[in-house]
Design a protein around this motif. Structure first.
Motif, PDB file in Angstrom:
ATOM      1  N   LYS A   2       0.960  -1.184   0.067  1.00  0.00           N
ATOM      2  CA  LYS A   2       0.080   0.028   0.084  1.00  0.00           C
ATOM      3  C   LYS A   2       1.062   1.403  -0.011  1.00  0.00           C
ATOM      4  O   LYS A   2       2.060   1.260   0.898  1.00  0.00           O
ATOM      5  N   GLU A  33      -3.854  -3.628  -7.621  1.00  0.00           N
ATOM      6  CA  GLU A  33      -4.910  -4.255  -7.159  1.00  0.00           C
ATOM      7  C   GLU A  33      -6.231  -3.472  -6.858  1.00  0.00           C
ATOM      8  O   GLU A  33      -7.123  -3.826  -7.045  1.00  0.00           O
ATOM      9  N   ASP A 164      -2.969   0.320  -4.000  1.00  0.00           N
ATOM     10  CA  ASP A 164      -2.461  -1.072  -3.419  1.00  0.00           C
ATOM     11  C   ASP A 164      -1.898  -1.742  -4.661  1.00  0.00           C
ATOM     12  O   ASP A 164      -2.697  -2.291  -5.560  1.00  0.00           O
TER      13      ASP A 164
END
Length: 799
Positions: A2, A33, A164
């Motif tokens: 992250k 993601e 992410d």
């Protein structure tokens, strides 16, 4: 990994939209993601100032508040006791949504309108570690200078964007904010900011007078760097650190612990902070654990160690499982006065094995498992010193202890432009190659088409021309690759080899004509099958290959037979209400050449068939196997067998051209009852390598005869231990040139047949292809059969 946008901007000026940045990272080889908007957790929650407060006319414990929401005045009914006129508090307005998904609507409380709800720390998912006022049982109160109408996202720092990013295994340098920032600088073609300037820090004393470090296993710990901090002041971190840790999914704890977590995400270097008073003897020893040695880790687990585990110990006992988790006896507490910071590099496969063996996993172990470069320890130390100075968390002791005897020099590669063009199949100019590599922090010197490239020390994945070509093309753009014929090469036609083609045809036959469903199962199974199937110790199938680090005991050995897998599949289906089924699987079995393993296993491709249900029996299974052999012109014989896991009277070995090729039969009831499997299960297992070796695609054309055939039925009485298959072979051998087909149509014991005897009835079909067959020719053939039956089997015609 992250990465908050605000944190990335510490390193690089980002002048594109969120969507465009995400697209550029994808183009550079990273998978996004998710793009997370933390502010979505707090919808329409604002700071409001209480203007007045009066008792509720219909409820003693409720009060009516008039509040200033910045752009309007609102009325709120509350039971909170910790608020007063003039307080600025958190309010969920009409139509708001809390972090747990609860939606707030205005409504009446005891007959009085309430246009929202005051929120406490629990509703906002905040704790006392985030803000002291969030830890009390009551409404969250903002600082008194907070402007009414301020969105709660602006106050707690959730008005950010978090990427992410899925980082591939070969890019451990990107498991950090700085690593992703380097990539962003490259894709945006902008410079990185220098954030590693040290402020003026006054150090006192010498670390070596208070601490020593001994690394006893330099293979498992190539570098151990220690720095000491005295006069420690435990307290909260500043808002930036706390906000960023929350965005990464961590709760702030205190300044020292927060610094170690912050540096982990920022630089990608796991750290540990030891309380100096717990370092017995003033000595840190990096060593292998003694067999049976134990340590209580921070998660409260008592772990039994072995010599395969590396520990960070003091002069007496382990203080941490190296690279995985600290011990409960050496953590930071409110009375900590002196801290030793650890910055280390550990062998990644050892950390992976230790974490898996002990069942301990952490953010630190995840990074050590993927690999840490030699640069990160120094960068992490600088960032730690900056943060300590910023927070006023203590005073550094002079010097540091570093087990690294000499700095690791960055690698230098000599690569030709022509080689890069050859790998990529396109022509990229030297100037463009140099620009791309320099944007990725490579140093490049070009002499015509000869490139001398100094690889950044943190890019340990770059070892040759192929890696350089990959770096170039991912920034140059994969969409710039154009298709063209191979230079000087002949076009080849792909396809399956003959063996694979045969396997596909077998699958098509079983799925189509046979009507069986294909299954797939793991190649590793439970060793319990050896006992359950009653395999003898000298049976090759009991000589299994054990997996070193199995997921569980149930999948700890490589299979030597597919029968246990088929039994498990059938049992699972039956337990779920499937009362009849027919399955097949084609997979590998594995046999060791020797144990312990010194060479690769012998792999055999095997077919297993499993059928059960009211209409299934030994002969229905046998008919499937025979149909398969007929389809592929395989000569197959069935002979008596003695498999211990099959029913003693319903089984047979399969031979192909005299070579053992498998078995078929009913699984023994003693085996099926272990899974509470009620119906009879019939299983066949065929060595496909032997089967395919004897297949033939040639199917001769036989015209339908124009002439009639003559059939004769013969029933013989023989001893019970005589096999019909052997009699059938004899009939086919002596039946003469006009015998076209012979088959068994009845086996009988009972009334009319003496004890110890049985009746086997055969149907014989005779035909000429060039004329009409007369009875005398058939009689001669039948007489020959009768004579052979009597001589070979003592058979007599049944009355």
């Amino acid at each position: 990994m992250k990465a908050p946008l605000s944190w990335l901007k510490d390193y690089v000026d980002i002048n594109v939209s969120v969507d465009e940045l995400a697209a550029k990272l994808v183009g550079a080889g990273f998978e996004i993601e998710e793009v997370i908007y933390p502010s979505d957790q707090y919808v329409n929650i604002k700071a409001v100032k209480i203007l007045s407060m009066e008792k509720h006319p219909n409820a003693d414990k409720l009060r009516i508040c008039q509040v200033d929401a910045g752009d309007k005045k609102l009325q709120i009914v509350t039971a909170a006791t910790n608020v007063a006129v003039g307080d600025v508090v958190a309010l969920a307005l009409d139509g708001s949504r809390l972090p747990d998904g609860t939606e707030i609507k205005k409504g009446e409380l005891r007959g009085v309108l309430s246009e929202g709800m005051f929120c406490g720390g629990s509703e906002l998912k905040l704790t006392g570690a985030d803000y002291p006022q969030a830890g009390i049982d009551g409404v969250f109160i903002f600082p008194e200078d907070t402007v009414p109408g301020t969105d709660v996202n602006d106050f707690i720092g959730t008005n950010d964007v978090v990427f992410d990013v899925s980082v591939t295994a070969n890019r451990p340098d990107c498991n950090s904010i700085i690593g992703l920032a380097r990539e962003i600088a490259a894709v945006l073609n902008v410079p990185m900011k220098d954030t590693f300037a040290l402020p003026a820090i006054k150090e006192e004393g010498d670390i070596t007078s208070s601490l020593s470090v001994e690394v006893k296993d330099e293979e498992l710990c190539p570098r151990y760097l220690a720095k000491m901090l005295s006069n420690v002041k435990i307290g909260p971190s500043d808002e930036i650190i706390k906000r960023r840790l929350r965005l990464m999914g961590l709760r702030p704890i205190n300044n020292i612990v927060d610094i170690t977590n912050y540096v982990l995400f920022d630089i990608g270097q796991p750290m540990h902070a030891f309380d100096y008073k717990d370092i017995a003897g003033g000595k840190i020893v990096v060593r292998r654990a003694a067999n049976g040695e134990t340590i209580l880790t921070l998660d409260g687990t008592e772990n039994k160690l072995s010599e395969q585990n590396l520990v960070i110990a003091n002069a007496e006992i382990p203080m941490a499982v190296a690279g995985v988790m600290g011990g409960a006896n050496s953590g930071i507490s409110d009375d900590t006065q002196t801290v030793v910071f650890e910055f280390a590099r550990f062998k990644r496969d050892n950390i992976r094995k230790t974490a898996r063996t002990l069942g301990l996993h952490s953010d630190s172990s995840a990074r050590f498992e993927k690999g840490i470069d030699y640069v990160s320890q120094d960068l992490a130390l600088i960032r730690t010193m900056q943060l300590v100075a910023r927070l006023g968390a203590g005073k550094f002791v002079g010097g540091r202890i570093d087990s690294l005897k000499k700095q690791v020099a960055p690698s230098v590669l000599e690569v030709k432009k022509e080689k890069i063009d050859e790998i990529l199949g396109i022509d990229i100019s030297v100037a463009e190659i140099c620009r791309i590599l320099k944007s990725l922090q490579f140093e490049v010197k070009a002499n015509g088409g000869d490139l001398t490239i100094t690889v950044p020390a943190y890019r340990e994945d770059i070892v040759g021309a192929n890696d350089i070509a990959e770096e170039v093309i991912r920034l140059y753009g994969y969409d710039n690759i154009v298709s063209k014929p191979l230079d000087g090469k002949k076009l080849t036609q792909g396809g399956r080899n003959p063996h694979d083609k045969a396997v596909q045809k077998i699958k098509a036959f079983l799925s189509g004509f046979g009507g069986l469903s294909e299954t797939f199962s793991y190649s590793f199974i439970s060793p319990k099958f050896i006992e359950e199937f009653s395999l003898a110790q000298d049976d090759p199938r009991a000589n299994v290959i054990k997996i070193l680090n199995p997921l569980s005991e149930d999948v700890s050995v490589m299979r030597t037979t597919l029968a246990p897998s088929m039994f498990s599949i059938c049992a699972s289906n039956f337990s779920r209400g499937v009362k009849e089924a027919s399955f097949y699987e084609i997979g590998k079995t594995y046999f060791p050449k020797s144990l312990p393993m010194t060479d690769t296993a012998i792999e055999k491709e095997t077919l297993v068939i499993g059928v059960y249900g009211e209409k299934e029996d030994f002969y229905s299974l046998k008919s499937i196997v025979e149909a398969l052999s007929d389809r592929f012109n395989v000569t197959m014989d069935f002979v008596p067998s003695n498999e211990p896991f099959l029913h003693p009277y319903r089984q047979a070995f399969v031979k192909i051209n005299g070579k053992a090729a498998g078995y078929l039969g009913q699984l023994h009831p003693a085996v099926t009852k272990t899974r509470k499997f009620d119906p009879a299960l019939y299983i066949a297992e065929i060595d496909l390598d032997v089967f395919i070796e004897n297949t033939s695609d040639f199917l001769p054309f036989v015209p339908v005869s124009k002439f009639p055939s003559i059939q004769r039925d013969l029933a013989f009485v023989v001893d019970k231990d005589v096999y019909a298959g052997e009699m059938l072979k004899t009939i086919e051998k002596v039946g003469g040139k006009y015998l076209r087909q012979a088959s068994v149509f009845d086996v009988y014991t009972g009334v009319g047949v003496l004890p110890g005897k049985k009746s086997i009835a055969f149907n014989l079909l005779f035909r000429k292809d060039d004329g009409t067959l007369d009875g005398e020719e058939v009689n001669q053939a039948v007489d020959a059969v009768l004579t052979a039956m009597a001589e070979s089997f003592g058979a007599k015609l049944r009355d």
